[in-house]
Design an enzyme around this catalytic site. Structure first.
Site, PDB file in Angstrom:
ATOM      1  N   PRO A  53      21.170   2.306  13.372  1.00 34.46           N
ATOM      2  CA  PRO A  53      22.642   2.881  13.402  1.00 34.46           C
ATOM      3  C   PRO A  53      22.776   4.332  13.815  1.00 34.46           C
ATOM      4  O   PRO A  53      22.040   5.005  13.060  1.00 34.46           O
ATOM      5  CB  PRO A  53      23.137   2.614  12.038  1.00 34.46           C
ATOM      6  CG  PRO A  53      22.162   1.810  11.459  1.00 34.46           C
ATOM      7  CD  PRO A  53      20.959   1.938  11.954  1.00 34.46           C
ATOM      8  N   GLU A  54      23.443   4.377  14.925  1.00 30.38           N
ATOM      9  CA  GLU A  54      23.824   5.913  15.239  1.00 30.38           C
ATOM     10  C   GLU A  54      25.341   5.874  15.421  1.00 30.38           C
ATOM     11  O   GLU A  54      26.164   4.954  15.296  1.00 30.38           O
ATOM     12  CB  GLU A  54      23.036   6.350  16.596  1.00 30.38           C
ATOM     13  CG  GLU A  54      21.605   6.050  16.177  1.00 30.38           C
ATOM     14  CD  GLU A  54      20.517   6.933  17.092  1.00 30.38           C
ATOM     15  OE1 GLU A  54      21.311   7.764  17.863  1.00 30.38           O
ATOM     16  OE2 GLU A  54      19.500   6.471  17.153  1.00 30.38           O
ATOM     17  N   LYS A  92      28.628   9.231  11.760  1.00 34.27           N
ATOM     18  CA  LYS A  92      27.924   8.017  11.455  1.00 34.27           C
ATOM     19  C   LYS A  92      28.615   7.489   9.809  1.00 34.27           C
ATOM     20  O   LYS A  92      27.971   6.534   9.394  1.00 34.27           O
ATOM     21  CB  LYS A  92      26.629   8.210  11.307  1.00 34.27           C
ATOM     22  CG  LYS A  92      25.738   8.551  12.543  1.00 34.27           C
ATOM     23  CD  LYS A  92      24.215   8.334  12.416  1.00 34.27           C
ATOM     24  CE  LYS A  92      23.622   9.659  11.878  1.00 34.27           C
ATOM     25  NZ  LYS A  92      22.350   9.604  12.087  1.00 34.27           N
ATOM     26  N   ASN A 131      18.276   9.080  15.638  1.00 33.76           N
ATOM     27  CA  ASN A 131      16.810   9.365  15.988  1.00 33.76           C
ATOM     28  C   ASN A 131      16.584   8.928  17.402  1.00 33.76           C
ATOM     29  O   ASN A 131      15.969   9.842  17.990  1.00 33.76           O
ATOM     30  CB  ASN A 131      15.939   8.557  15.078  1.00 33.76           C
ATOM     31  CG  ASN A 131      14.550   9.191  15.099  1.00 33.76           C
ATOM     32  OD1 ASN A 131      14.359  10.465  15.476  1.00 33.76           O
ATOM     33  ND2 ASN A 131      13.573   8.868  14.616  1.00 33.76           N
ATOM     34  N   ARG A 138      12.485  10.760  10.614  1.00 37.90           N
ATOM     35  CA  ARG A 138      11.454  11.881  11.177  1.00 37.90           C
ATOM     36  C   ARG A 138      10.840  11.353  12.196  1.00 37.90           C
ATOM     37  O   ARG A 138      10.113  12.450  12.723  1.00 37.90           O
ATOM     38  CB  ARG A 138      10.560  11.974  10.000  1.00 37.90           C
ATOM     39  CG  ARG A 138      11.151  12.590   8.716  1.00 37.90           C
ATOM     40  CD  ARG A 138       9.991  12.756   7.734  1.00 37.90           C
ATOM     41  NE  ARG A 138      10.599  12.713   6.328  1.00 37.90           N
ATOM     42  CZ  ARG A 138       9.923  12.566   5.368  1.00 37.90           C
ATOM     43  NH1 ARG A 138       8.408  12.636   5.437  1.00 37.90           N
ATOM     44  NH2 ARG A 138      10.132  12.868   4.086  1.00 37.90           N
TER      45      ARG A 138
END
Ligand SMILES: [Zn+2]
Length: 264
Positions: free
Chosen positions: A2-3, A51, A164, A249
């Site tokens: 999800p972004e 978000k 990410n 990450r």
């Protein structure tokens, strides 16, 4: 993953199902808020902030959620079969015609609407918000010129909505190594403009595309360790950068298209 675009679509779909509707069922499956019951009350609107998602119940309360890694919202016709197991449901809302279920929400709480600003006010300009402000996003990014651009883009206090996938793809598109300090990025305004454009074009569709080719290769480097960089074929490097949720990450970049700066 999800972004900002995912959350924008969730807000749109939830608004269609809930806006102005009276709730006929409200089941919050988070221990701290399990006794909250908005049955009989009306949903004013549903808004995305970066978000984060806010479901506003009348003028008083907000159901504040964040999808984190796995979360999603589904809208079903009332009584329709769920596409996820019931034990993963964290929030169930029903109207006369629809059932709305939030599954595996990484974060869910109920707050007074008056406290929304404390909850999401720290966020930078929202890439998909009506008040998107590129200048302000740039100002915030530049405030810490030594910070690696791959981290700064993910920091929702600078600009809200990039996760990410987008941070990897944006670094690629800008030809920047993710560890390049913000102050040394060749064209930061263009990068911010591109972030805005990518989220805008993707918000309406379920496949996230940064390459222009939805069918074959929607992304340039993200997740392409097996296939190589879409532009030059060089083996994509997978590394880690960031200190928040685990998957956030993981970083992908092409060492050929995104060479590290010579620090000598
Ligand atoms: Zn490449």
């Amino acid at each position: 993953m999800p972004e900002g675009d995912t959350v924008w679509r969730a807000a749109r779909d939830l608004n269609r199902a809930l806006h102005g509707k009276e709730l006929t069922r409200c089941d919050i499956r988070v221990p701290k808020f399990a006794t909250v019951d908005f049955t009989g009350r009306t949903v004013r609107d549903v808004v995305a902030r970066g978000k984060h998602l806010l479901i506003r119940v009348e003028e008083e309360w907000s159901i504040h959620s964040h999808l984190k890694m796995e979360g999603l919202w589904h809208v079903y016709p009332k009584g329709g079969k769920w596409r996820r197991p019931a034990f993963k449901a964290r929030c169930i809302l029903e109207t006369e015609t629809s059932t709305i279920v939030g599954f595996e929400l990484g974060f869910l709480r109920i707050i007074p609407q008056a406290e929304e600003d404390d909850a999401v006010g720290y966020l930078g300009p929202d890439l998909l918000g009506p008040d998107w402000n590129a200048e302000e996003a740039l100002r915030r990014l530049r405030a810490d010129p030594a910070r690696p651009v791959g981290l700064a883009l993910l920091d929702q206090r600078n600009l809200a909505g990039i996760g990410n996938v987008y941070r990897c793809e944006l670094c690629f598109l800008a030809g920047e190594h993710p560890l390049t300090p913000v102050g040394e990025v060749k064209n930061l305004p263009r990068m911010v403009e591109l972030a805005h454009r990518l989220l805008e074009v993707n918000k309406g569709r379920s496949t996230r595309v940064t390459t222009g080719s939805m069918l074959r290769d929607p992304l340039w480097v993200y997740g392409r360790t097996d296939r190589g960089c879409l532009r030059c074929g060089t083996r994509v490097v997978r590394s880690e950068l960031g200190d928040n949720e685990l998957e956030q990450r993981v970083l992908y970049h092409c060492p050929h298209c995104q060479p590290a700066r010579d620090t000598a």
